[in-house]
Scaffold this motif. Sequence first.
Motif, PDB file in Angstrom:
ATOM      1  N   SER A 131       2.590   4.726   6.650  1.00  0.00           N
ATOM      2  CA  SER A 131       3.290   3.767   7.514  1.00  0.00           C
ATOM      3  C   SER A 131       3.791   2.561   6.718  1.00  0.00           C
ATOM      4  O   SER A 131       4.903   2.077   6.953  1.00  0.00           O
ATOM      5  CB  SER A 131       2.369   3.293   8.642  1.00  0.00           C
ATOM      6  N   THR A 132       2.981   2.077   5.765  1.00  0.00           N
ATOM      7  CA  THR A 132       3.378   0.890   5.011  1.00  0.00           C
ATOM      8  C   THR A 132       4.617   1.128   4.154  1.00  0.00           C
ATOM      9  O   THR A 132       5.543   0.307   4.173  1.00  0.00           O
ATOM     10  CB  THR A 132       2.212   0.374   4.159  1.00  0.00           C
ATOM     11  N   PRO A 133       4.712   2.231   3.395  1.00  0.00           N
ATOM     12  CA  PRO A 133       5.961   2.476   2.665  1.00  0.00           C
ATOM     13  C   PRO A 133       7.167   2.554   3.582  1.00  0.00           C
ATOM     14  O   PRO A 133       8.262   2.109   3.213  1.00  0.00           O
ATOM     15  CB  PRO A 133       5.693   3.809   1.962  1.00  0.00           C
ATOM     16  N   TRP A 134       6.974   3.121   4.764  1.00  0.00           N
ATOM     17  CA  TRP A 134       8.089   3.179   5.707  1.00  0.00           C
ATOM     18  C   TRP A 134       8.488   1.785   6.162  1.00  0.00           C
ATOM     19  O   TRP A 134       9.669   1.440   6.189  1.00  0.00           O
ATOM     20  CB  TRP A 134       7.737   4.033   6.931  1.00  0.00           C
ATOM     21  N   ARG A 135       7.535   0.941   6.524  1.00  0.00           N
ATOM     22  CA  ARG A 135       7.858  -0.408   6.988  1.00  0.00           C
ATOM     23  C   ARG A 135       8.565  -1.210   5.891  1.00  0.00           C
ATOM     24  O   ARG A 135       9.496  -1.971   6.177  1.00  0.00           O
ATOM     25  CB  ARG A 135       6.575  -1.126   7.419  1.00  0.00           C
ATOM     26  N   PHE A 136       8.117  -1.045   4.668  1.00  0.00           N
ATOM     27  CA  PHE A 136       8.711  -1.710   3.511  1.00  0.00           C
ATOM     28  C   PHE A 136      10.177  -1.291   3.361  1.00  0.00           C
ATOM     29  O   PHE A 136      11.090  -2.116   3.271  1.00  0.00           O
ATOM     30  CB  PHE A 136       7.892  -1.332   2.278  1.00  0.00           C
ATOM     31  N   PHE A 137      10.392   0.015   3.366  1.00  0.00           N
ATOM     32  CA  PHE A 137      11.757   0.532   3.239  1.00  0.00           C
ATOM     33  C   PHE A 137      12.638   0.097   4.396  1.00  0.00           C
ATOM     34  O   PHE A 137      13.759  -0.388   4.202  1.00  0.00           O
ATOM     35  CB  PHE A 137      11.726   2.064   3.163  1.00  0.00           C
ATOM     36  N   ALA A 160       0.831  -1.208   0.000  1.00  0.00           N
ATOM     37  CA  ALA A 160       0.000   0.000   0.000  1.00  0.00           C
ATOM     38  C   ALA A 160       0.863   1.254   0.000  1.00  0.00           C
ATOM     39  O   ALA A 160       1.867   1.331   0.719  1.00  0.00           O
ATOM     40  CB  ALA A 160      -0.911  -0.007   1.219  1.00  0.00           C
ATOM     41  N   ASN A 161       0.455   2.252  -0.800  1.00  0.00           N
ATOM     42  CA  ASN A 161       1.236   3.492  -0.848  1.00  0.00           C
ATOM     43  C   ASN A 161       0.403   4.718  -1.210  1.00  0.00           C
ATOM     44  O   ASN A 161       0.952   5.790  -1.406  1.00  0.00           O
ATOM     45  CB  ASN A 161       2.384   3.346  -1.863  1.00  0.00           C
ATOM     46  N   VAL A 162      -0.910   4.601  -1.292  1.00  0.00           N
ATOM     47  CA  VAL A 162      -1.787   5.731  -1.572  1.00  0.00           C
ATOM     48  C   VAL A 162      -2.596   6.041  -0.315  1.00  0.00           C
ATOM     49  O   VAL A 162      -3.235   5.153   0.253  1.00  0.00           O
ATOM     50  CB  VAL A 162      -2.727   5.425  -2.755  1.00  0.00           C
ATOM     51  N   ASN A 219       2.992  -2.882  -7.449  1.00  0.00           N
ATOM     52  CA  ASN A 219       2.020  -1.840  -7.770  1.00  0.00           C
ATOM     53  C   ASN A 219       2.630  -0.448  -7.679  1.00  0.00           C
ATOM     54  O   ASN A 219       3.501  -0.182  -6.852  1.00  0.00           O
ATOM     55  CB  ASN A 219       0.818  -1.928  -6.828  1.00  0.00           C
ATOM     56  N   SER A 220       2.119   0.451  -8.500  1.00  0.00           N
ATOM     57  CA  SER A 220       2.521   1.848  -8.403  1.00  0.00           C
ATOM     58  C   SER A 220       1.547   2.646  -7.543  1.00  0.00           C
ATOM     59  O   SER A 220       1.958   3.541  -6.814  1.00  0.00           O
ATOM     60  CB  SER A 220       2.623   2.485  -9.796  1.00  0.00           C
ATOM     61  N   ASN A 221       0.262   2.333  -7.603  1.00  0.00           N
ATOM     62  CA  ASN A 221      -0.746   3.105  -6.868  1.00  0.00           C
ATOM     63  C   ASN A 221      -1.827   2.178  -6.316  1.00  0.00           C
ATOM     64  O   ASN A 221      -2.693   1.727  -7.072  1.00  0.00           O
ATOM     65  CB  ASN A 221      -1.411   4.135  -7.792  1.00  0.00           C
ATOM     66  N   LEU A 222      -1.763   1.902  -5.030  1.00  0.00           N
ATOM     67  CA  LEU A 222      -2.819   1.135  -4.365  1.00  0.00           C
ATOM     68  C   LEU A 222      -2.962   1.638  -2.936  1.00  0.00           C
ATOM     69  O   LEU A 222      -1.969   1.849  -2.239  1.00  0.00           O
ATOM     70  CB  LEU A 222      -2.496  -0.360  -4.342  1.00  0.00           C
ATOM     71  N   ASP A 223      -4.206   1.795  -2.498  1.00  0.00           N
ATOM     72  CA  ASP A 223      -4.408   2.164  -1.099  1.00  0.00           C
ATOM     73  C   ASP A 223      -4.380   0.908  -0.227  1.00  0.00           C
ATOM     74  O   ASP A 223      -4.192  -0.211  -0.722  1.00  0.00           O
ATOM     75  CB  ASP A 223      -5.703   2.953  -0.912  1.00  0.00           C
TER      76      ASP A 223
END
Length: 456
Positions: free
Chosen positions: A229-235, A223-225, A280-284
Amino acid sequence: MRNRPPRLVPGGSPSTPALSRRGVLGAGALAATGLSLSGCSTPLGAGLLGSELDPGTVVYWNLFGGGDGVRMQDMQAAYREQHGPGSLQATTLTWGNPYYSKLTLSTVGNQPPDVAVAHLTRAKPLWAGGLLEAITEEDLAGVGLSTTDFNEQAWSTQVTDGQNIAIPIDTHPFTLFYHREVCEQAGLLDGDGLLIDLSGKDTFEAALAEISAVTGGLAITVANVSETSTPWRFFWTLYNQLETATPFLSEDGAVLSVDEDSFLTVMTTIQEWVEKGWLNSNLDYATSQTEMFTGKAGFYLQGEWEIATAQSIEGLDFGMAPIPQLFDRPAVQADSHTFILPRKDRSPEQRRLAMQFIKAMLEQSLLWAEGGHIPSYLPTFESPEFQALEPQRHYASSADHAVYDDPAWYGGSGSTFEDTVGAQLGLVQQGASTPERALAAIRSQLEIYTSTPSPL
């Protein structure tokens, strides 16, 4: 704010940091920036709206909603059944900054709860601000606990300034969910229907390519839209798998110390996965789940708490596994829910009752684990009941490789730091920014926080 040696205050002890004048002023600042408080499950009986209670009543605050909230209510009910209906007054407050603002204000006024829940990453700034009491070996021994009763990674992480500042009930890591039918078609399951070892970047990317061939599109969703928090956890998971990784923040958040090359390595990898059509590029948040749940992707990355959502989907055959080691060492972003003792005037008996309550919650942590969390209390973790729990036992080793957010007054789960950094990371995944521009924006946007002393 730098860690400092504890000092004596009236009503305090050598193990309790003093509450400074800046802490009092800072509490007001936190309240001014927090959202409105709501969601109380019972009338407030401690804190700013406090009233006299039976000295044998444990006042307990938490921030659990959803499935966690239901399980915690059941655990509280079991405590009341054992100790009497008046033995516990429990209150649930709004998750995130509203909860921590309320806890700070009540502690400043010497009317906090006897026991509170805090994310481990949020407990550290509370300690630095003099808002917590240390938990001594005597406190533990008085209710039959010891430091060896807990997962080593979670326990060692909570130790701050040589003191025990919190008792972890769980580790909740970022986790890999997988769609069994898709992964079987991609040749990624073993004879028991479990995901094969995908360690190594080349091996993992080959798996993504196989899944993409099956789905005709996405292999993995994150998720990134409208989600930071999710983009941070991924990174943070992938970043800490690099030997060159340094703390993102140092000196309690005063210094931005992220290793630029490691940052660019991770974000370039994520960018390449998007360009290849694997990620994915854009998913909530919700749609990132749905893509995997409906077989349009094979992998989905999220906190293990989404186990309840997956289990609620009729006919979904899914599994869970630790996020594979792609780089130099195993690592996964995680936090822990912990029990803390807010600083207050309390009698030895009230202190013993608080510890008794914590022990009772730990003893029920198998119920807590059913919601996906990995028990930190080893008697529960090592029990046959937990070791037979599906699919929890298959990702339980993640707790040994947990990497927590760096201590900072503006950091931790659900924090300004995660919102700020996660937004920029999400833009890279969306193709709206480059890794280099994202890092420059992060440096610029965090400057106001790194240059501002802690208000606690």
